[in-house]
Scaffold this motif. Sequence first.
Motif: not given
Length: 121
Positions: A43-46, A49-54, A60-63, A66-70
């Motif tokens: 909901w927050l990032t778009g 499950d697959e992307k979270i695992q990747k 990846v850093t938090f930077e 969140f750069e990759k997040a929508k």
Amino acid sequence: MTTTAKHDARFATMTFSSVYPHYITKVEKKGRTKEELHQLIEWLTGFDDEKIQKLIEEKVTFETFFEKAKLNPNAPLITGMICGYRIEEIETPLTKQVRYLDKLVDELAKGRKMEKILRKG
């Protein structure tokens, strides 16, 4: 309390994969599930499950996370206190985004209903 660029710098180098297991532990200890955690992250990032695992595997850093997040357009509706800071008063962007996620995880662990956690606007 105000946050500074130092807060962003600290989060910028912290990896999502180093914090993710703590999120899992926190919510499961309170009777919630990994699936529910993933639902709020999506909901927050778009990220599904697959992307979270990747992103975890890539360390990846938090930077970068969140750069990759929508970011959900309703994310600014996440308000309140987290770690001694009032979220709506945080001025540094990355720190605010990380605290959004922290607040959602806290709400999930505290037993708040998912429809309340996922702000509709």
